[in-house]
Design an enzyme around this catalytic site. Structure first.
Site, PDB file in Angstrom:
ATOM      1  N   HIS A 235      23.936  17.484 -13.026  1.00  0.00           N
ATOM      2  CA  HIS A 235      24.061  18.921 -13.318  1.00  0.00           C
ATOM      3  C   HIS A 235      24.305  19.639 -11.984  1.00  0.00           C
ATOM      4  CE1 HIS A 235      23.683  22.631 -15.409  1.00  0.00           C
ATOM      5  NE2 HIS A 235      22.376  22.716 -15.558  1.00  0.00           N
TER       6      HIS A 235
ATOM      7  N   SER B   1      19.989  23.381 -17.581  1.00  0.00           N
ATOM      8  CA  SER B   1      19.156  24.463 -17.027  1.00  0.00           C
ATOM      9  C   SER B   1      18.912  25.576 -18.049  1.00  0.00           C
ATOM     10  CB  SER B   1      19.777  25.026 -15.746  1.00  0.00           C
ATOM     11  OG  SER B   1      21.129  25.329 -15.929  1.00  0.00           O
TER      12      SER B   1
ATOM     13  N   ASP C 247      31.752  22.435  -9.848  1.00  0.00           N
ATOM     14  CA  ASP C 247      31.159  21.976  -8.586  1.00  0.00           C
ATOM     15  C   ASP C 247      32.170  21.372  -7.618  1.00  0.00           C
ATOM     16  OD1 ASP C 247      28.530  22.699  -9.344  1.00  0.00           O
ATOM     17  OD2 ASP C 247      28.452  20.949 -10.646  1.00  0.00           O
TER      18      ASP C 247
ATOM     19  N   HIS D  69      32.953  16.573 -17.707  1.00  0.00           N
ATOM     20  CA  HIS D  69      32.085  17.601 -18.301  1.00  0.00           C
ATOM     21  C   HIS D  69      31.694  17.174 -19.710  1.00  0.00           C
ATOM     22  CE1 HIS D  69      30.515  21.541 -19.493  1.00  0.00           C
ATOM     23  NE2 HIS D  69      30.358  21.720 -18.206  1.00  0.00           N
TER      24      HIS D  69
ATOM     25  N   ARG E 175      36.346  27.907 -13.931  1.00  0.00           N
ATOM     26  CA  ARG E 175      35.538  28.288 -12.768  1.00  0.00           C
ATOM     27  C   ARG E 175      36.057  27.573 -11.511  1.00  0.00           C
ATOM     28  NH1 ARG E 175      29.749  26.657 -15.077  1.00  0.00           N
ATOM     29  NH2 ARG E 175      30.972  24.768 -15.409  1.00  0.00           N
TER      30      ARG E 175
HETATM   31  N1  HAX Z   1      33.103   9.703 -12.447  1.00  0.00           N
HETATM   32  C1  HAX Z   1      32.898   8.461 -12.924  1.00  0.00           C
HETATM   33  N2  HAX Z   1      32.567   8.191 -14.196  1.00  0.00           N
HETATM   34  C2  HAX Z   1      32.455   9.230 -15.018  1.00  0.00           C
HETATM   35  C3  HAX Z   1      32.689  10.569 -14.617  1.00  0.00           C
HETATM   36  C4  HAX Z   1      33.004  10.773 -13.256  1.00  0.00           C
HETATM   37  N3  HAX Z   1      33.182  12.009 -12.758  1.00  0.00           N
HETATM   38  N4  HAX Z   1      32.516  11.381 -15.667  1.00  0.00           N
HETATM   39  C5  HAX Z   1      32.179  10.588 -16.710  1.00  0.00           C
HETATM   40  N5  HAX Z   1      32.131   9.289 -16.323  1.00  0.00           N
HETATM   41  C6  HAX Z   1      31.725   8.154 -17.105  1.00  0.00           C
HETATM   42  C7  HAX Z   1      30.267   8.321 -17.539  1.00  0.00           C
HETATM   43  O1  HAX Z   1      29.378   7.936 -16.484  1.00  0.00           O
HETATM   44  C8  HAX Z   1      30.209   7.407 -18.751  1.00  0.00           C
HETATM   45  O2  HAX Z   1      30.134   6.083 -18.289  1.00  0.00           O
HETATM   46  P1  HAX Z   1      29.211   4.985 -19.055  1.00  0.00           P
HETATM   47  O3  HAX Z   1      29.699   4.998 -20.468  1.00  0.00           O
HETATM   48  O4  HAX Z   1      29.496   3.746 -18.311  1.00  0.00           O
HETATM   49  O5  HAX Z   1      27.823   5.494 -18.928  1.00  0.00           O
HETATM   50  C9  HAX Z   1      31.576   7.611 -19.381  1.00  0.00           C
HETATM   51  O6  HAX Z   1      32.444   8.100 -18.327  1.00  0.00           O
HETATM   52  C10 HAX Z   1      31.600   8.590 -20.531  1.00  0.00           C
HETATM   53  O7  HAX Z   1      30.986   9.813 -20.105  1.00  0.00           O
HETATM   54  P2  HAX Z   1      31.573  11.219 -20.594  1.00  0.00           P
HETATM   55  O8  HAX Z   1      31.477  11.258 -22.091  1.00  0.00           O
HETATM   56  O9  HAX Z   1      32.917  11.432 -20.021  1.00  0.00           O
HETATM   57  O10 HAX Z   1      30.645  12.255 -19.881  1.00  0.00           O
HETATM   58  P3  HAX Z   1      29.193  12.772 -20.295  1.00  0.00           P
HETATM   59  O11 HAX Z   1      29.358  13.883 -21.265  1.00  0.00           O
HETATM   60  O12 HAX Z   1      28.301  11.656 -20.686  1.00  0.00           O
HETATM   61  O13 HAX Z   1      28.661  13.333 -18.905  1.00  0.00           O
HETATM   62  C11 HAX Z   1      28.932  14.416 -16.824  1.00  0.00           C
HETATM   63  C12 HAX Z   1      29.187  14.479 -18.327  1.00  0.00           C
HETATM   64  C13 HAX Z   1      29.249  15.771 -16.228  1.00  0.00           C
HETATM   65  C14 HAX Z   1      27.450  14.124 -16.604  1.00  0.00           C
HETATM   66  C15 HAX Z   1      29.820  13.312 -16.201  1.00  0.00           C
HETATM   67  O14 HAX Z   1      31.167  13.647 -16.383  1.00  0.00           O
HETATM   68  C16 HAX Z   1      29.523  13.077 -14.734  1.00  0.00           C
HETATM   69  O15 HAX Z   1      28.623  12.289 -14.401  1.00  0.00           O
HETATM   70  N6  HAX Z   1      30.266  13.762 -13.802  1.00  0.00           N
HETATM   71  C17 HAX Z   1      30.011  13.671 -12.380  1.00  0.00           C
HETATM   72  C18 HAX Z   1      28.820  14.542 -12.004  1.00  0.00           C
HETATM   73  C19 HAX Z   1      29.163  16.021 -12.098  1.00  0.00           C
HETATM   74  O16 HAX Z   1      30.184  16.477 -11.633  1.00  0.00           O
HETATM   75  N7  HAX Z   1      28.260  16.785 -12.719  1.00  0.00           N
HETATM   76  C20 HAX Z   1      28.407  18.237 -12.840  1.00  0.00           C
HETATM   77  C21 HAX Z   1      28.849  18.676 -14.221  1.00  0.00           C
HETATM   78  C22 HAX Z   1      28.992  20.177 -14.349  1.00  0.00           C
HETATM   79  C23 HAX Z   1      27.663  20.815 -14.243  1.00  0.00           C
HETATM   80  O17 HAX Z   1      26.775  20.713 -15.044  1.00  0.00           O
HETATM   81  N8  HAX Z   1      27.455  21.481 -13.168  1.00  0.00           N
HETATM   82  O18 HAX Z   1      26.237  21.994 -12.886  1.00  0.00           O
END
Ligand code: HAX
Length: 442
Positions: A279, A249, A380, A325, A334
């Protein structure tokens, strides 16, 4: 233009900004002139493919995220903000946070009060035509889409867009950027509250008070009159406001603004990124997840039950929302603030207890996957349980609250980006063939 900026009786924040500008511009010019060709860090092929993790490519004045310590707003951690910023009850008022992000200084009570009055006054002037547009939207439309549409409708009010049209010098654009930002931050709560009462209530907005802070007025407009809920909203609006420049964002708002699109166009674009499930939408997904878990394994499940539920969820290909994250490598401070709020005011709340139980199990389960960079909860993971406690159960509205808060951070950055006359953002991209050629040669 400056006279319109100083239309409020005190406008101390504007004056302070005027004082700070020459010195800050000078600091940046010195860095650029003397050190512009120094290398800050390498870029790996993995970073190009993997979402630019860790590449330092943005200048953001307002906050800095440390992977192990969490966010600092102008050098202050969340607990420091809670202690030092002017507050009502225990939590800082959002206006004080905006003052801090804009000036880098903790406002005195009087300074925060000036800004509070200015914002409350501006909140009274909400254009009728925008009200009509928002009231005409289908109740089925997701609240985030409604918010984004409402912000675009407000764009008609942009002084920044007018300044561009009349050929204002680039160095002066921060003035209309600040004016738009103050109008936006003041009006966003009303816009969000309209969406809330239209979609979930009888369409009638509560009254706002001249001497109340943004949080109290926002809650009143939505029909919430419990002071503890206002306090929760204060916490919510301050902790979600900024998370340095690289999140979707903030980055989107900054990127769009770099084309000299006005704050409304830029922030609306940022909101559309916030609406993604990886996000900001994760906060609604978290509550859905907790409610689903409660339904499936009960109000006080054992750790073994939770572990099985999590593993089943992952096996179906879903993520565990609220965990992980892109930058943080510890429990998000947070999340900790919200857990403390729950312990202070609602130690026996069923959903908050489920959030705490999940926190005991989920990091282990995610670590065991072997691929998750950060198995700990993010911002979140807790918010939905707290909001539900006070009766705000409509979880598809939660990301709108995040959006209201994020306006504070992205607008402060927008003002500084224009004040420092940062150029249009235009990084280079490579093709797969470029990468293959690079790999062959190394
Ligand atoms: N549950 C399951 N799998 C997860 C995970 C979770 N909470 N977090 C990461 N992973 C997985 C990823 O999907 C990825 O899998 P693939 O290689 O198979 O694609 C792997 O672990 C490596 O990812 P990462 O390096 O740990 O995480 P990224 O930096 O790529 O992504 C995310 C960060 C926040 C998008 C990710 O942790 C996620 O999808 N979390 C769940 C959604 C969430 O809570 N989002 C909010 C984040 C905070 C925010 O921005 N708030 O607004």
């Amino acid at each position: 233009m400056l006279s319109s900026l100083l239309r409020t009786p005190f406008a101390t924040m504007h004056k302070r900004l005027v004082d700070l500008l020459p010195e800050t511009r000078d600091r940046l010019a010195k860095i650029r002139r003397g050190h512009g060709n120094k290398v800050l860090g390498p870029i790996t092929v993995e970073q190009i493919i993997g979402g630019m993790r860790g590449i330092k490519g943005l200048l953001t004045q307002t906050s800095r995220l440390d992977a192990f310590k969490g966010i600092k707003f102008r050098g202050l951690s969340l607990p420091e903000c809670q202690i030092r910023l002017p507050s009502v009850r225990r939590e800082p008022i959002p206006e004080a946070m905006f003052y801090l992000l804009i000036t880098g200084e903790v406002p005195s009570n009087d300074e925060a009060e000036d800004l509070k009055k200015d914002i409350a006054e501006r909140a009274q002037t909400f254009p009728n035509y925008v009200e009509k547009i928002v009231n005409s939207l289908s109740k089925d439309l997701h609240p985030m889409s409604q918010l984004s549409i409402g912000v675009l409708a407000l764009q008609n009010e942009s002084e920044f867009a007018q300044a561009i049209r009349r050929g204002e010098k680039r160095g002066n654009l921060w003035q209309s950027a600040l004016e738009d930002s103050l109008n936006l931050i003041s009006r966003i709560p009303k816009l969000a509250a309209m969406i809330y009462v239209n979609k979930y209530r009888d369409g009638k907005l509560g009254e706002i008070r001249e001497n109340a802070d943004l949080s109290e007025n926002f809650c009143r407009m939505m029909g919430y009159h419990d002071e503890k809920f206002w306090e929760l909203m204060r916490l919510y609006l301050t902790i979600h406001c900024d998370h340095e420049g690289g999140n979707v964002s903030a980055h989107t708002t900054h990127l769009v603004g770099s084309a000299l699109s006005d704050p409304y166009l830029s922030y609306s674009a940022g909101l559309n990124g916030l609406a993604g499930p990886l996000h900001g939408l994760a906060n609604q997904e978290c509550l859905r997840f907790i409610l689903g878990m409660k339904e499936a394994i009960g109000e006080s499940p054992s750790e073994i039950d939770i572990e099985k539920y999590l593993k089943d969820t992952l096996a179906k290909g879903f993520v565990i929302p609220g965990y992980g994250h892109a930058v943080l490598r510890v429990t998000d401070p947070r999340f900790v603030c919200q857990m403390e709020f729950a312990q202070r005011y609602m130690p026996n709340d069923v959903l908050c207890k489920l959030v705490a139980s999940l926190y005991k199990v989920a990091p282990r389960v995610l670590k065991d996957l072997g691929k998750v960079s950060n198995p700990y909860p993010n911002v979140d993971a807790h918010s939905g349980a707290l909001l539900t406690h006070f009766g705000m159960t409509e979880y598809d509205f939660y990301t709108v609250l995040f959006g209201v808060s994020r306006a504070i951070g992205v607008c402060a950055s927008f003002v500084w980006s224009r004040a420092l006359a940062l150029p249009i953002i235009r990084p280079a991209s490579v093709t797969m063939e470029n990468l293959e050629e690079f790999v062959r040669k190394t």
